[in-house]
Design a protein around this motif. Structure first.
Motif, PDB file in Angstrom:
ATOM      1  N   GLU A  29      47.151  13.998  11.513  1.00 21.25           N
ATOM      2  CA  GLU A  29      48.215  14.716  12.225  1.00 21.25           C
ATOM      3  C   GLU A  29      47.661  15.905  13.001  1.00 21.25           C
ATOM      4  O   GLU A  29      48.103  16.194  14.109  1.00 21.25           O
ATOM      5  N   ASP A  34      51.986  16.161  18.551  1.00 19.93           N
ATOM      6  CA  ASP A  34      53.198  15.398  18.213  1.00 19.93           C
ATOM      7  C   ASP A  34      52.934  14.193  17.311  1.00 19.93           C
ATOM      8  O   ASP A  34      53.616  13.179  17.419  1.00 19.93           O
ATOM      9  N   ARG A  35      51.965  14.296  16.437  1.00 21.56           N
ATOM     10  CA  ARG A  35      51.717  13.228  15.475  1.00 21.56           C
ATOM     11  C   ARG A  35      52.503  13.527  14.208  1.00 21.56           C
ATOM     12  O   ARG A  35      52.455  14.637  13.688  1.00 21.56           O
ATOM     13  N   ALA A  36      53.197  12.540  13.729  1.00 22.62           N
ATOM     14  CA  ALA A  36      53.929  12.669  12.476  1.00 22.62           C
ATOM     15  C   ALA A  36      53.801  11.364  11.707  1.00 22.62           C
ATOM     16  O   ALA A  36      53.940  10.280  12.279  1.00 22.62           O
ATOM     17  N   SER A  38      55.778  10.075   9.639  1.00 23.48           N
ATOM     18  CA  SER A  38      57.038   9.319   9.658  1.00 23.48           C
ATOM     19  C   SER A  38      57.127   8.447  10.907  1.00 23.48           C
ATOM     20  O   SER A  38      57.614   7.315  10.847  1.00 23.48           O
ATOM     21  N   ASP A  39      56.632   8.952  12.042  1.00 22.41           N
ATOM     22  CA  ASP A  39      56.604   8.141  13.265  1.00 22.41           C
ATOM     23  C   ASP A  39      55.635   6.971  13.118  1.00 22.41           C
ATOM     24  O   ASP A  39      55.920   5.858  13.554  1.00 22.41           O
ATOM     25  N   PHE A  40      54.483   7.232  12.502  1.00 21.60           N
ATOM     26  CA  PHE A  40      53.503   6.168  12.292  1.00 21.60           C
ATOM     27  C   PHE A  40      54.095   5.054  11.420  1.00 21.60           C
ATOM     28  O   PHE A  40      53.935   3.875  11.710  1.00 21.60           O
ATOM     29  N   ALA A  42      57.213   4.295  11.027  1.00 25.97           N
ATOM     30  CA  ALA A  42      58.295   3.609  11.734  1.00 25.97           C
ATOM     31  C   ALA A  42      57.769   2.690  12.833  1.00 25.97           C
ATOM     32  O   ALA A  42      58.318   1.617  13.065  1.00 25.97           O
ATOM     33  N   ARG A  43      56.693   3.138  13.511  1.00 29.16           N
ATOM     34  CA  ARG A  43      56.121   2.367  14.623  1.00 29.16           C
ATOM     35  C   ARG A  43      54.606   2.471  14.589  1.00 29.16           C
ATOM     36  O   ARG A  43      54.002   3.194  15.379  1.00 29.16           O
ATOM     37  N   ARG A  45      50.763   2.042  15.162  1.00 35.47           N
ATOM     38  CA  ARG A  45      49.903   1.604  16.258  1.00 35.47           C
ATOM     39  C   ARG A  45      48.527   1.301  15.692  1.00 35.47           C
ATOM     40  O   ARG A  45      48.051   1.975  14.783  1.00 35.47           O
ATOM     41  N   ASP A  48      46.041   4.185  15.664  1.00 35.94           N
ATOM     42  CA  ASP A  48      46.288   5.160  14.603  1.00 35.94           C
ATOM     43  C   ASP A  48      45.824   4.628  13.251  1.00 35.94           C
ATOM     44  O   ASP A  48      45.260   5.367  12.443  1.00 35.94           O
TER      45      ASP A  48
END
Length: 91
Positions: A29, A34-36, A38-40, A42-43, A45, A48
């Motif tokens: 992070e 803007d790395r989170a 929770s985003d990882f 959910a989506r 990559r 990542d």
């Protein structure tokens, strides 16, 4: 304590499972805007996932090369969430 695990296979070597923990996620992070986590989750990559597996592999002494070498020499697959546990068979 692992947040999740991934299978890492380096060219010409036996595969290993890397346990990606909170320290690895925190380092990931901090490396980008803007790395989170929770985003990882959910989506996810692929880039990542490779970066998280690299950070964890280095921290655990499982890989000694650079991040670029990691990208060139390994495959990463099968991220699993520790909280989910094994899938139960259908009744």
């Amino acid at each position: 304590m692992a947040m999740f695990k991934a299978q890492v296979t380096q060219d010409g070597k036996d595969p290993y499972t890397v346990e990606i923990g909170a320290r690895d996620v925190a380092a990931w992070e901090r490396k980008g805007r803007d790395r989170a986590f929770s985003d990882f989750m959910a989506r996810p990559r692929v880039t990542d996932m490779f970066e998280l597996a690299y950070l964890s592999s280095r921290r655990q002494g499982l890989f000694a090369g650079t991040e670029q070498e990691f990208l060139e020499l390994v495959d990463v697959e099968g991220a699993t969430d520790e909280a989910e546990g094994p899938t139960q068979p259908a009744p």
